[in-house]
Scaffold this motif. Structure first.
Motif, short mmCIF file in Angstrom:
data_model
loop_
_atom_site.label_atom_id
_atom_site.label_comp_id
_atom_site.label_asym_id
_atom_site.label_seq_id
_atom_site.Cartn_x
_atom_site.Cartn_y
_atom_site.Cartn_z
N GLU A 103 -6.61 3.52 13.14
CA GLU A 103 -5.55 4.12 13.94
C GLU A 103 -4.86 5.21 13.13
O GLU A 103 -4.61 5.06 11.93
N ARG A 104 -4.57 6.32 13.80
CA ARG A 104 -3.95 7.44 13.09
C ARG A 104 -2.54 7.08 12.61
O ARG A 104 -2.12 7.49 11.52
N CYS A 105 -1.81 6.32 13.41
CA CYS A 105 -0.44 5.94 13.03
C CYS A 105 -0.48 4.67 12.19
O CYS A 105 -1.20 3.72 12.51
N PRO A 106 0.30 4.61 11.11
CA PRO A 106 0.34 3.39 10.28
C PRO A 106 0.86 2.19 11.06
O PRO A 106 1.68 2.33 11.97
N TYR A 107 0.38 1.02 10.65
CA TYR A 107 0.79 -0.22 11.33
C TYR A 107 1.96 -0.88 10.60
O TYR A 107 2.84 -1.43 11.25
N HIS A 108 1.93 -0.83 9.27
CA HIS A 108 3.06 -1.35 8.51
C HIS A 108 3.04 -0.72 7.11
O HIS A 108 2.09 -0.04 6.73
N LYS A 109 4.07 -0.98 6.37
CA LYS A 109 4.24 -0.40 5.04
C LYS A 109 3.63 -1.33 4.00
O LYS A 109 3.91 -2.53 3.99
N LEU A 110 2.79 -0.77 3.12
CA LEU A 110 2.22 -1.58 2.05
C LEU A 110 3.13 -1.58 0.83
O LEU A 110 3.40 -2.62 0.23
N ASN A 111 3.61 -0.43 0.43
CA ASN A 111 4.57 -0.28 -0.66
C ASN A 111 5.32 1.02 -0.43
O ASN A 111 5.25 1.60 0.66
N ASP A 138 4.75 3.92 -1.45
CA ASP A 138 3.93 5.13 -1.34
C ASP A 138 2.82 5.04 -0.31
O ASP A 138 2.27 6.07 0.09
N GLU A 139 2.45 3.84 0.13
CA GLU A 139 1.27 3.70 0.97
C GLU A 139 1.59 2.98 2.27
O GLU A 139 2.39 2.04 2.29
N ASP A 140 0.92 3.44 3.31
CA ASP A 140 1.00 2.80 4.62
C ASP A 140 -0.36 2.20 4.96
O ASP A 140 -1.40 2.71 4.56
N VAL A 141 -0.33 1.12 5.71
CA VAL A 141 -1.56 0.45 6.12
C VAL A 141 -1.91 0.85 7.55
O VAL A 141 -1.03 0.85 8.43
N HIS A 142 -3.17 1.19 7.75
CA HIS A 142 -3.67 1.53 9.08
C HIS A 142 -4.66 0.45 9.51
O HIS A 142 -5.54 0.06 8.73
N ARG A 143 -4.53 -0.02 10.72
CA ARG A 143 -5.49 -1.00 11.22
C ARG A 143 -6.86 -0.35 11.39
O ARG A 143 -6.96 0.77 11.90
N HIS A 144 -7.90 -1.06 10.96
CA HIS A 144 -9.27 -0.55 11.02
C HIS A 144 -10.11 -1.42 11.95
O HIS A 144 -9.98 -2.65 11.95
N PHE A 145 -10.99 -0.77 12.71
CA PHE A 145 -11.83 -1.46 13.68
C PHE A 145 -13.25 -0.90 13.61
O PHE A 145 -13.49 0.16 13.02
N ALA A 146 -14.17 -1.62 14.21
CA ALA A 146 -15.55 -1.16 14.39
C ALA A 146 -15.91 -1.32 15.86
O ALA A 146 -15.63 -2.37 16.46
N THR A 147 -16.48 -0.27 16.43
CA THR A 147 -16.88 -0.28 17.83
C THR A 147 -18.38 -0.04 17.92
O THR A 147 -18.90 0.89 17.30
N ALA A 148 -19.06 -0.87 18.70
CA ALA A 148 -20.53 -0.81 18.81
C ALA A 148 -20.92 -0.32 20.19
O ALA A 148 -20.34 -0.72 21.21
N TYR A 149 -21.95 0.56 20.21
CA TYR A 149 -22.50 1.10 21.46
C TYR A 149 -24.02 0.91 21.44
O TYR A 149 -24.69 1.29 20.47
N PHE A 207 -6.33 -1.12 5.98
CA PHE A 207 -6.45 -0.39 4.72
C PHE A 207 -5.53 0.83 4.75
O PHE A 207 -5.29 1.41 5.81
N PRO A 208 -5.03 1.23 3.58
CA PRO A 208 -4.37 2.54 3.51
C PRO A 208 -5.40 3.64 3.76
O PRO A 208 -6.59 3.48 3.45
N LEU A 209 -4.94 4.73 4.32
CA LEU A 209 -5.83 5.85 4.59
C LEU A 209 -5.92 6.70 3.33
O LEU A 209 -5.37 7.80 3.23
N THR A 210 -6.65 6.17 2.33
CA THR A 210 -6.83 6.85 1.05
C THR A 210 -8.30 6.70 0.63
O THR A 210 -9.02 5.86 1.18
N PRO A 211 -8.75 7.49 -0.33
CA PRO A 211 -10.13 7.35 -0.80
C PRO A 211 -10.32 6.19 -1.77
O PRO A 211 -11.44 5.97 -2.23
N SER A 267 -1.28 -5.42 -7.16
CA SER A 267 -0.33 -6.47 -7.50
C SER A 267 0.66 -5.98 -8.55
O SER A 267 0.32 -5.22 -9.45
N SER A 268 1.88 -6.42 -8.41
CA SER A 268 2.93 -6.07 -9.39
C SER A 268 3.03 -7.11 -10.48
O SER A 268 3.94 -7.06 -11.30
N TRP A 269 2.08 -8.06 -10.53
CA TRP A 269 2.13 -9.15 -11.51
C TRP A 269 1.16 -8.92 -12.67
O TRP A 269 0.83 -9.84 -13.39
#
Length: 534
Positions: free
Chosen positions: A208-216, A218-229, A259-263, A286-288
């Motif tokens: 999804e182009r819009c983030p779903y929630h905040k990871l930290n 600096d980073e936002d999490v985007h929901r990822h899916f797979a679609t089969a045809y 996942f965050p939308l990063t490489p 992790s911050s630990w």
């Protein structure tokens, strides 16, 4: 005894004995001798026998029993194709414009286009070892990556799936008939991460182009899916209409968090007609103080069609028991027990899947360097390499197949079993061959494409800095040549194709190099080859 003044006056059986000493190109030349020779050397059954003799593995021989064909046109087409392959010069090329990929959101949060390919690991051959001495003192600009970048398109069995800028949609292009059909995948508010077409099944991995929630911070999490045809033949009415239809089969969520939308978050995936597997590798945030990456292997059964789309149901209240189901999930501890945990120095190149097993294919060389390579001291004998293939059953916890081969050793195969009551032997495992590095020192193969039925192989071979070479090989016929790439600006991305054509990404366009096309298009191609036209 009557004197024979012309070859065509010989009895048929004698004529065939003499003609058996001529190769396919000689047959074409003989047509221009006279009208009688033209008639005899255009005889359909005769050309069919020559075609089977000289090009027994051409796809036309395998399809001859399915549809009626003109042996004269087929013969000329195959001769022209293999001449182009053997000379390394395609007849023509087609250019398809590709849209620009998304910009790195770390540098610019304005996303452009609708694709963000999955990043590759940082692995390369170090300068001064296999490269010329004159560039030994150079640094980053001399690094030759040993992993090719993801493409924004996918190809299989004559079908190309890509984003068409003219219709603003993903399409299926039948290269032979030059007809297209639209894939019913909307790019609105969606970012495509990977396309893969094989087994008549197109899978789009997207976020999804819009983030779903905040990871930290600096980073936002985007929901990822797979679609089969499902890619199925369309009813034939007129030749200019689409020959294929892409029909929605099902959709599933790639990761429960996203996942965050990063490489930096990477995954390798593959699919069969009934299953989908993904190996996920993420940096540890992790911050630990933990620094080992997070790894997992997920396998879905995707055989059951279902209209349910989890992307349209964030709460999961409408979830149906039909459709894709997660049948195996292995954590990093499970992967560690199977000796395929990659940690921060992955040697994994790809994963493959059949109806019984998932295969982890690992390759390495002691000259490789980079952020994701374990530094080993270089031995006295340079360019040591190895390959290992581990097979994991889709159902059950064992057995585990392992096949390893070094550059100086014979293959070693072992089978380990957990001795559980549900123990069932796996089919014959994949064999390690060390083909990536074997027999091309100094250098390596970045990719190999094998059209086994036609006995044609394309290899991307890197010897030193600069554009790699693409070798065209026919192992059974014993010839090898280099593709003419003088006008191609190669982009370090994967290539695809078969004996008929080769697809190469050049900057922001896709080049289809045609080794195969209809001979009868104005002036015969055989004349352009220096062969006489009939």
């Amino acid at each position: 005894m009557e004197k024979v003044s012309d070859l065509t006056d010989l009895p048929t059986d004698v004529f065939l004995i003499v003609a058996n000493f001529l190769d396919a190109r000689d047959i074409v030349r003989c047509r221009s001798v006279s009208k009688r020779w033209h008639r005899e050397f255009n005889d359909g059954p005769f050309l069919r026998d020559i075609l089977v003799r000289d090009y027994s593995r051409a796809r036309e021989n395998k399809n001859s029993n399915e549809v009626p064909i003109s042996w004269k046109n087929t013969f000329d087409k195959v001769v022209a194709r293999y001449f182009a392959l053997k000379s390394g010069t395609p007849w023509s090329s087609t250019k398809l414009k590709l849209h620009l990929p998304l910009k790195d959101p770390w540098a610019n949060h304005t996303l452009i286009g609708n694709q963000y390919p999955i990043g590759r690991w940082s692995r390369y051959v170090a300068p001064g070892l296999t490269l010329p001495l004159r560039i030994r003192d150079l640094q980053e600009e001399c690094h030759v990556p040993t992993d090719l970048e993801e493409t924004e398109w996918t190809y299989d069995a004559g079908l190309l799936a890509y984003y068409d800028l003219d219709v603003h949609a993903y399409v299926l292009l039948d290269i032979e008939s030059n007809t297209t059909s639209i894939v019913p995948f909307s790019v609105k508010d969606q970012v495509v991460r990977r396309l893969r077409l094989k087994h008549s099944l197109l899978i789009v991995e997207w976020a999804e182009r819009c983030p779903y929630h905040k990871l930290n911070e600096d980073e936002d999490v985007h929901r990822h899916f797979a679609t089969a045809y499902d890619v199925l033949p369309a009813p034939q009415t007129f030749p200019w209409l689409p020959r294929w239809n892409a029909t929605f089969r099902n959709e599933w969520k790639l990761h429960y968090l996203g996942f965050p939308l990063t490489p930096w978050d990477r995954w390798l995936s593959t699919h069969s007609p009934t299953h989908y597997a993904a190996y996920i590798w993420q940096p540890n945030r992790s911050s630990w103080g933990e620094d080992q990456p997070i790894e997992s292997l997920l396998i879905w059964d995707i055989s059951q069609p279902s209209p349910y789309r989890p992307s349209q149901d964030p709460t999961g209240e409408s979830h149906s028991s039909l459709g894709p189901s997660l049948i195996k999930k292995l954590s990093y501890l499970d992967l560690d027990g199977l000796t395929i945990r990659q940690r921060d120095a992955p040697s994994l190149r790809k994963i493959e899947l059949d109806e019984g097993s998932v295969y982890f294919i690992e390759e390495g060389c002691d000259l490789e360097r980079g952020m994701h390579v374990f530094y080993r001291p270089v031995s006295r004998r340079l360019h040591q390499y190895w390959e290992r293939i581990v097979g994991i059953p889709i159902i059950g916890s064992g057995p585990r197949w392992e096949d390893r081969r070094d550059d100086d050793s014979a293959p070693r195969v072992e089978c380990k079993s957990d001795k559980s009551p549900e123990f069932q032997p796996l089919p014959e495992p994949r064999r390690a061959s060390c083909s990536r590095y074997n027999n091309i020192y100094p250098g390596f193969r970045n990719q190999s494409i094998r059209d086994d039925p036609a006995d044609i192989e394309f290899d991307i071979v890197q010897h030193n800095i600069g554009c790699p070479e693409i070798w065209i090989t026919s192992p059974s016929r014993g010839w090898i040549t280099t593709l003419d790439m003088r006008d191609i600006h190669y982009e370090w991305k994967e290539v695809a194709g078969d004996e008929r054509w080769l697809l190469i990404q050049s900057k922001q366009e896709l080049r289809i190099l045609h080794f195969d096309r209809e001979v009868k298009q104005g002036r015969s191609q055989l004349v352009e080859l220096g062969l006489p036209d009939d």
